[in-house]
Design an enzyme around this catalytic site. Structure first.
Site, mmCIF file in Angstrom:
data_model
loop_
_atom_site.group_PDB
_atom_site.id
_atom_site.type_symbol
_atom_site.label_atom_id
_atom_site.label_comp_id
_atom_site.label_asym_id
_atom_site.label_seq_id
_atom_site.Cartn_x
_atom_site.Cartn_y
_atom_site.Cartn_z
ATOM 1 N N SER A 121 0.887 -1.180 0.259
ATOM 2 C CA SER A 121 -0.222 0.004 -0.117
ATOM 3 C C SER A 121 1.125 1.343 0.061
ATOM 4 O O SER A 121 2.061 1.221 0.748
ATOM 5 C CB SER A 121 -1.064 0.295 0.902
ATOM 6 O OG SER A 121 -1.556 1.036 1.713
ATOM 7 N N TYR A 163 -2.275 -1.271 10.754
ATOM 8 C CA TYR A 163 -3.036 -1.647 9.673
ATOM 9 C C TYR A 163 -1.297 -2.097 8.291
ATOM 10 O O TYR A 163 -0.831 -2.761 8.087
ATOM 11 C CB TYR A 163 -3.824 -1.315 9.112
ATOM 12 C CG TYR A 163 -3.524 -1.905 7.570
ATOM 13 C CD1 TYR A 163 -4.230 -3.179 6.529
ATOM 14 C CD2 TYR A 163 -3.737 -1.090 6.484
ATOM 15 C CE1 TYR A 163 -4.462 -3.378 5.456
ATOM 16 C CE2 TYR A 163 -3.757 -1.104 4.909
ATOM 17 C CZ TYR A 163 -3.870 -1.621 4.883
ATOM 18 O OH TYR A 163 -3.379 -2.571 3.181
ATOM 19 N N LYS A 168 1.491 -4.269 6.945
ATOM 20 C CA LYS A 168 2.301 -3.984 4.967
ATOM 21 C C LYS A 168 3.756 -3.283 4.798
ATOM 22 O O LYS A 168 4.900 -4.486 4.579
ATOM 23 C CB LYS A 168 1.511 -2.921 4.786
ATOM 24 C CG LYS A 168 -0.228 -3.030 4.569
ATOM 25 C CD LYS A 168 -0.279 -4.010 3.235
ATOM 26 C CE LYS A 168 -1.293 -4.758 2.897
ATOM 27 N NZ LYS A 168 -1.592 -5.788 2.695
HETATM 28 P P1 NAD Z 1 -11.344 -7.572 0.904
HETATM 29 O O1 NAD Z 1 -11.270 -7.288 2.384
HETATM 30 O O2 NAD Z 1 -11.712 -6.851 -0.115
HETATM 31 O O3 NAD Z 1 -10.150 -8.746 0.168
HETATM 32 C C1 NAD Z 1 -9.472 -9.084 1.175
HETATM 33 C C2 NAD Z 1 -10.171 -10.531 1.194
HETATM 34 O O4 NAD Z 1 -8.655 -11.440 1.948
HETATM 35 C C3 NAD Z 1 -11.493 -10.980 1.356
HETATM 36 O O5 NAD Z 1 -12.043 -11.546 0.849
HETATM 37 C C4 NAD Z 1 -10.726 -11.631 3.417
HETATM 38 O O6 NAD Z 1 -12.342 -13.012 3.380
HETATM 39 C C5 NAD Z 1 -9.922 -12.590 3.089
HETATM 40 N N1 NAD Z 1 -9.050 -13.160 3.701
HETATM 41 C C6 NAD Z 1 -8.469 -12.118 4.855
HETATM 42 N N2 NAD Z 1 -8.024 -12.545 5.670
HETATM 43 C C7 NAD Z 1 -8.078 -13.585 5.262
HETATM 44 C C8 NAD Z 1 -6.886 -15.671 5.975
HETATM 45 N N3 NAD Z 1 -6.456 -15.427 6.956
HETATM 46 N N4 NAD Z 1 -7.071 -15.992 5.098
HETATM 47 C C9 NAD Z 1 -7.709 -16.194 4.064
HETATM 48 N N5 NAD Z 1 -8.556 -14.474 3.306
HETATM 49 C C10 NAD Z 1 -8.615 -14.332 3.947
HETATM 50 O O7 NAD Z 1 -9.668 -5.911 0.799
HETATM 51 P P2 NAD Z 1 -8.683 -5.727 -0.742
HETATM 52 O O8 NAD Z 1 -9.388 -4.439 -0.414
HETATM 53 O O9 NAD Z 1 -9.629 -6.306 -1.838
HETATM 54 O O10 NAD Z 1 -7.442 -5.715 -0.570
HETATM 55 C C11 NAD Z 1 -6.525 -6.546 -0.772
HETATM 56 C C12 NAD Z 1 -5.608 -6.200 -0.345
HETATM 57 O O11 NAD Z 1 -4.678 -5.381 -0.741
HETATM 58 C C13 NAD Z 1 -5.285 -6.309 1.130
HETATM 59 O O12 NAD Z 1 -4.426 -7.048 1.335
HETATM 60 C C14 NAD Z 1 -5.407 -5.163 1.263
HETATM 61 O O13 NAD Z 1 -4.511 -4.714 2.355
HETATM 62 C C15 NAD Z 1 -4.731 -4.135 0.652
HETATM 63 N N6 NAD Z 1 -4.872 -3.201 -0.057
HETATM 64 C C16 NAD Z 1 -6.325 -2.475 -0.161
HETATM 65 C C17 NAD Z 1 -5.823 -1.460 -0.053
HETATM 66 C C18 NAD Z 1 -7.703 -0.696 -0.687
HETATM 67 O O14 NAD Z 1 -7.964 0.689 -0.126
HETATM 68 N N7 NAD Z 1 -8.757 -1.465 -0.736
HETATM 69 C C19 NAD Z 1 -5.019 -0.614 0.052
HETATM 70 C C20 NAD Z 1 -3.990 -1.013 -0.505
HETATM 71 C C21 NAD Z 1 -3.813 -2.081 -0.309
HETATM 72 N N1 UFG Z 2 -12.554 11.285 3.373
HETATM 73 C C1 UFG Z 2 -13.329 12.549 3.484
HETATM 74 N N2 UFG Z 2 -14.483 11.387 4.167
HETATM 75 C C2 UFG Z 2 -15.031 10.434 3.985
HETATM 76 C C3 UFG Z 2 -14.019 9.568 4.119
HETATM 77 C C4 UFG Z 2 -12.700 10.609 3.415
HETATM 78 O O1 UFG Z 2 -13.743 13.417 3.608
HETATM 79 O O2 UFG Z 2 -15.705 10.385 4.889
HETATM 80 C C5 UFG Z 2 -11.327 11.401 2.940
HETATM 81 C C6 UFG Z 2 -10.286 11.084 3.953
HETATM 82 O O3 UFG Z 2 -10.309 12.279 4.931
HETATM 83 C C7 UFG Z 2 -9.177 11.440 3.185
HETATM 84 C C8 UFG Z 2 -9.835 11.157 1.160
HETATM 85 O O4 UFG Z 2 -10.867 11.022 1.572
HETATM 86 O O5 UFG Z 2 -8.644 12.718 2.422
HETATM 87 C C9 UFG Z 2 -9.322 9.947 0.988
HETATM 88 O O6 UFG Z 2 -9.252 8.423 2.104
HETATM 89 P P1 UFG Z 2 -10.047 7.440 1.822
HETATM 90 O O7 UFG Z 2 -9.999 6.562 4.004
HETATM 91 O O8 UFG Z 2 -10.784 6.237 0.950
HETATM 92 O O9 UFG Z 2 -8.612 6.732 2.093
HETATM 93 P P2 UFG Z 2 -7.108 6.687 2.622
HETATM 94 O O10 UFG Z 2 -5.938 7.524 1.344
HETATM 95 O O11 UFG Z 2 -7.049 7.071 4.079
HETATM 96 O O12 UFG Z 2 -6.262 5.340 2.523
HETATM 97 C C10 UFG Z 2 -6.789 4.447 2.528
HETATM 98 C C11 UFG Z 2 -7.031 2.779 2.173
HETATM 99 C C12 UFG Z 2 -5.452 2.544 2.579
HETATM 100 C C13 UFG Z 2 -4.103 2.805 2.463
HETATM 101 C C14 UFG Z 2 -4.490 3.814 1.414
HETATM 102 C C15 UFG Z 2 -2.976 4.148 0.339
HETATM 103 O O13 UFG Z 2 -8.291 3.235 2.911
HETATM 104 O O14 UFG Z 2 -5.729 1.469 3.358
HETATM 105 O O15 UFG Z 2 -5.226 4.236 0.941
HETATM 106 O O16 UFG Z 2 -3.004 4.450 0.045
HETATM 107 F F1 UFG Z 2 -3.388 2.542 3.038
#
Ligand code: NAD
Ligand code: UFG
Length: 331
Positions: free
Chosen positions: A124, A148, A152
């Site tokens: 991330s 969290y 990472k």
């Molecule tokens: P998500 O929660 O939709 O998907 C994660 C999946 O992993 C889920 O289906 C969950 O059931 C499964 N899971 C969790 N722990 C598990 C375990 N121990 N064994 C088997 N399955 C397990 O999340 P996502 O948004 O698709 O994110 C996927 C990956 O990308 C994650 O590692 C997350 O940290 C990373 N990531 C997500 C974002 C974001 O904004 N969505 C940003 C940066 C990184």
């Molecule tokens: N925000 C609002 N109102 C809300 C939610 C978010 O104003 O209800 C704003 C936040 O303050 C921020 C922007 O929208 O300025 C984006 O916020 P998000 O919560 O959508 O995303 P973040 O950038 O905080 O974090 C996301 C994921 C993290 C990841 C990161 C990587 O949630 O897991 O992006 O860039 F690590």
């Protein structure tokens, strides 16, 4: 390739499974469904017309994971499985450290035993902390502000050390910026449990009337309009980035930003959503959210040069696809 996708029922994983199948790979999905619904697999089959092998297994369970490796010949792994809610990680750090670190350790251990040498890891942009934008892969990382984010940063370090010690191992660390949007079919997308933490799902639920009003966290940041700036990336572009990384992988560690390189403020995103979908999103400005940074966007040069990958979909498409999914989605 036969690709094992952990967390393949989740938001990013499901879109990546679609892209892998469309690129001709075969897929084995492993997910314990802690944050996803089994119906998503049927939706993937509907989109692709292809079969998927599925194991409902917790990736921290070494013998269950090993069983999968004995049953199938696996060419590579994409490891999405993990818990991802920032505020929950502050309340339950042990759960987050255990789940996100042990799952990674178990997978790498089993990979080594079965000689599986291609490993793609979901990292991330949070690992950059409050660095100067745009974030470049070669930057020194700053501490993250929550458990969290630490999972990472620590996973990256563990994987890099293991790769150094194993010359045949090929590792791609993909640092995602802000994934949003949904598959163009509207069949799969982001469906968070409870009240969303992230901006786009909050916006779509306000548009749907499920939530009253968006709270914009702060308008006094040093940005164009004072609201936070993020690099929103369409989840399908992100999925395609994984296929490109898997295809490219050679021995050693390769780190890539997956973003668009464009910063969009919170107010700009609301405006784009309103224009794309001809729907109003009521909002109010409130205090900053603790732990947020002002700006976060990627330098995307490396992914473009080495993987030949660039994000193609713009913010309007992200908003349109996110809304199409939310409109159709039934809990
Ligand atoms: P998500 O929660 O939709 O998907 C994660 C999946 O992993 C889920 O289906 C969950 O059931 C499964 N899971 C969790 N722990 C598990 C375990 N121990 N064994 C088997 N399955 C397990 O999340 P996502 O948004 O698709 O994110 C996927 C990956 O990308 C994650 O590692 C997350 O940290 C990373 N990531 C997500 C974002 C974001 O904004 N969505 C940003 C940066 C990184
Ligand atoms: N925000 C609002 N109102 C809300 C939610 C978010 O104003 O209800 C704003 C936040 O303050 C921020 C922007 O929208 O300025 C984006 O916020 P998000 O919560 O959508 O995303 P973040 O950038 O905080 O974090 C996301 C994921 C993290 C990841 C990161 C990587 O949630 O897991 O992006 O860039 F690590």
């Amino acid at each position: 390739m036969q690709v094992l996708v952990t967390g393949g029922v989740g938001y990013i994983g499901s879109h990546t499974v679609v892209s892998l199948l469309e690129a001709g790979h075969s897929v084995i999905v492993v997910d314990n469904l802690v944050n996803s619904k089994i119906e998503t697999l049927d939706k993937i089959k509907q989109i692709t017309n292809k079969d998927i092998i599925f194991y409902q297994v917790d990736v921290t369970d070494e013998s269950a994971v090993e069983n999968i490796f004995t049953n199938h010949s696996i060419d590579g792994i994409i490891h999405f499985a993990g818990l991802k809610a920032v505020s929950e990680s502050v309340e339950r750090p042990l759960t987050y450290y255990y789940n996100n670190l042990v799952s990674t350790l178990v997978l790498v251990k089993v990979c080594q035993k079965y000689n599986v040498n291609r490993f793609v890891f979901s990292s991330s942009a949070t690992v950059y902390g409050d660095n100067k934008v745009p974030f470049v892969e070669s930057m020194n990382l700053f501490p993250t502000t929550n458990p969290y984010g630490e999972t990472k940063a620590i996973s990256e370090r563990i994987l890099i050390d293991i790769t150094k010690a194993n010359p045949a191992f090929s590792l791609a660390i993909l640092r995602y910026f802000n994934p949003v949007g949904a598959h163009e079919s509207g069949l799969i997308g982001e469906a968070p449990n409870g009240i969303p933490n992230n901006l786009m799902p909050y916006v779509t639920q306000v548009a749907k009337g499920k939530l009253n009003k968006l709270r914009v966290f702060g308008n006094d940041y040093p940005t164009t309009d004072g609201t936070g700036v993020r690099d929103f990336i369409h989840v399908t572009d992100l999925a395609e980035g994984h296929v490109a990384a898997l295809d490219y992988l050679t021995a050693g560690t390769h780190i890539y930003n997956l973003g668009t390189g464009e910063g969009t403020s919170v107010l700009e995103l609301i405006h784009a959503f309103e224009v794309a979908n001809e729907i109003k999103v009521p909002y109010e400005i409130v205090e900053r959210r603790p732990g947020d940074i002002a700006s976060c966007y990627a330098d995307t040069t490396k992914a473009k040069q080495e993987l030949g990958w660039v994000a193609k979909r713009d913010i309007i498409e992200m908003c349109r696809d996110a809304w199409r999914f939310e409109k159709n989605y039934k809990e």
